[in-house]
Write an enzyme that holds these catalytic residues in place. Structure first.
Site, PDB file in Angstrom:
ATOM      1  N   ASP A   1      57.238  37.191  56.278  1.00  0.00           N
ATOM      2  CA  ASP A   1      55.868  37.017  56.728  1.00  0.00           C
ATOM      3  C   ASP A   1      55.572  35.595  57.198  1.00  0.00           C
ATOM      4  O   ASP A   1      55.999  35.184  58.268  1.00  0.00           O
ATOM      5  CB  ASP A   1      54.902  37.457  55.633  1.00  0.00           C
ATOM      6  CG  ASP A   1      53.474  37.678  56.147  1.00  0.00           C
ATOM      7  OD1 ASP A   1      53.193  37.357  57.311  1.00  0.00           O
ATOM      8  OD2 ASP A   1      52.638  38.166  55.375  1.00  0.00           O
TER       9      ASP A   1
ATOM     10  N   HIS B   1      52.042  45.199  53.927  1.00  0.00           N
ATOM     11  CA  HIS B   1      51.297  44.779  52.740  1.00  0.00           C
ATOM     12  C   HIS B   1      50.815  45.991  51.939  1.00  0.00           C
ATOM     13  O   HIS B   1      51.280  46.203  50.826  1.00  0.00           O
ATOM     14  CB  HIS B   1      50.131  43.841  53.070  1.00  0.00           C
ATOM     15  CG  HIS B   1      50.525  42.622  53.827  1.00  0.00           C
ATOM     16  ND1 HIS B   1      51.492  41.747  53.367  1.00  0.00           N
ATOM     17  CD2 HIS B   1      50.103  42.117  55.021  1.00  0.00           C
ATOM     18  CE1 HIS B   1      51.642  40.765  54.239  1.00  0.00           C
ATOM     19  NE2 HIS B   1      50.824  40.974  55.253  1.00  0.00           N
TER      20      HIS B   1
END
Length: 452
Positions: free
Chosen positions: A319, A268
């Site tokens: 994810d 991220h």
């Protein structure tokens, strides 16, 4: 030896026609541009190196769509997390395997050919370890074996509930290990993947909020030469809490206190200041971006233009698996930058460069680095992981070269995928996984029970 001939292929130096591939033991032994088709198996269409998926929690595929109802207060990552805790509390080992296989099948159908599974669901529903502490690592390995997915398994170390040694919550009890039990888990994970061809095991400290400085040091030492992945700076609250705890932002603290380098993947890294952007790029670590999930969770927008201008490496992952599409992750990354900067083709890098090809090739390199495997290129010594687009698709038939990639990434997406090879063996034909019916049936049965 398997001897293929590819109608069109994206090689390291660009597009080529009639490319002969000699594949031995799943690895490309030789590449022959302008080869004769004699005694070779034709692969019709437009062949790309398979894209690595550098970040996934496969069990979350089962909860896709369950957190899209507005709550009584402002919804956020933190309220989504409560839905996730309730969902995972119902999962058995059989469920974990069924959901993982379904997610991996969709990844293969969607253009991903290798996976880094950030695996933090370890224990039974009451928080007690299974008799085999690596039981659920074994289930992930079994799913990879069934689907044909190339696997980098990243057992997650998760020891506390927040910065400064906050105790874990009840919802986190299936994740928790101390350093000693994590060492046993890691050994079990390595045993679990031993039967898979070319699998890699790395480590994954979950986040700075889930470890102490001392335990982070200890588990990083267990990585050997394997990859190291960590969630970092995903949420504004995480940055604020880290500042309150340490006086530093998360990325700055990590770079000052850990040996971050080429084996590391910072997942991220959404909220960065300019110095952190520069320092991640200089470290040669990979920024692990998951643009569809980051948009779904309302995380924020990565500083893509500044990071690439600094020479940073990146790859993409699925994810939470809310939508699984290799091309879709690249499109969402570019579109987030367009919205932020009110411009177009912002990640291409230079004038007259194809945005689709630029994104794809950078994600190939960064993904391969993050997974610690010889993948991401149609080249000698690399795994024969190939995604073949249908050259007769209406969006592809009238264009060629880089326009194929622009159309694939920004227009057609997974609908253009015809065939997928992993280690030289077909696992998807005509857009469907070869074992789709069985995998789908088991997934449907598991989800019917879980959501009853």
């Amino acid at each position: 030896m398997r001897r293929l001939i590819l109608d069109h292929a994206l090689l390291a130096h660009g597009w080529a026609r009639n490319v002969g591939l000699d594949v031995e033991g799943g690895t490309i032994a030789a590449v022959h541009p302008d080869a004769s088709a004699k005694d070779r198996e034709r692969v019709a269409g437009i062949t790309l190196p398979g894209l690595p998926n550098l970040h996934s929690h496969t069990f979350q595929r089962g909860m896709a769509g369950l957190a899209e109802t507005r709550g009584p207060e402002g919804d956020s990552f933190w309220t989504w997390r409560q839905v996730m805790y309730r969902f995972l509390g119902k999962l058995t080992p059989d469920d974990v395997e069924a959901i993982a296989a379904f997610a991996m099948m969709e990844m293969l159908e969607g253009g991903f050919t290798a996976l880094a599974e950030f695996h933090y669901l370890h224990h039974d529903a009451d928080g007690r370890p299974y008799a085999d502490i690596a039981e659920l690592s074994g289930r992930i390995s079994a799913a990879a074996g069934e689907t044909g997915m190339g696997l980098t398994l990243l057992p997650v170390f998760y020891a506390q509930g927040g910065f400064g040694g906050v105790a874990p919550t009840e919802g986190q009890r299936r994740f928790i290990n101390d350093v000693e039990s994590y060492a046993r888990l890691l050994e079990g994970a390595r045993n679990a993947v031993a039967g898979l061809d070319d699998a890699v095991v790395g480590i994954a400290p979950h986040s700075l909020r889930a470890v102490t400085p001392e335990s982070l040091r200890d588990v990083v030492a267990m990585a050997g030469e394997g990859p190291v992945h960590i969630h970092i700076a995903e949420q504004v609250k995480e940055v604020e809490d880290c500042l309150a705890w340490s006086g530093q932002r998360p990325v700055a603290w990590l770079l000052d206190h850990a040996p971050v380098g080429e084996r590391w993947c910072l997942i991220h890294a959404t909220h960065l200041d300019p110095e952190e952007v520069r320092c991640i790029a200089a470290s040669r670590a990979v920024a692990g971006l998951c643009p569809i999930t980051e948009a779904n969770l309302g995380d924020g927008i990565f500083k893509g233009i500044d990071y690439l201008a600094a020479g940073g490496n990146f790859g993409v992952g699925s994810d939470s698996n809310i939508e699984i599409s290799a091309s879709g992750e690249l499109k969402q990354f570019e579109y987030s930058q367009r919205l932020k900067h009110r411009a177009r083709n912002v990640l291409a890098g230079r004038e007259a460069q194809s945005t689709g090809r630029s994104l794809y090739e950078k994600a190939l390199a960064g993904g391969a680095q993050a997974l610690g495997r010889r993948i991401g290129a149609i080249a000698e010594g690399h795994r024969a992981d190939l995604v073949v687009l249908d050259a007769d698709h209406p969006d592809l038939t009238a264009v060629s070269g880089d326009r194929w990639l622009d159309s694939y990434v920004f227009v057609t997406g997974r609908a253009a995928i015809d065939t997928v090879f992993v280690a030289g063996e077909p696992v998807v034909r005509s857009g469907r996984h070869l074992n789709r019916d069985t995998i789908r049936g088991r997934y449907t049965k598991a989800m019917t029970r879980i959501l009853a």
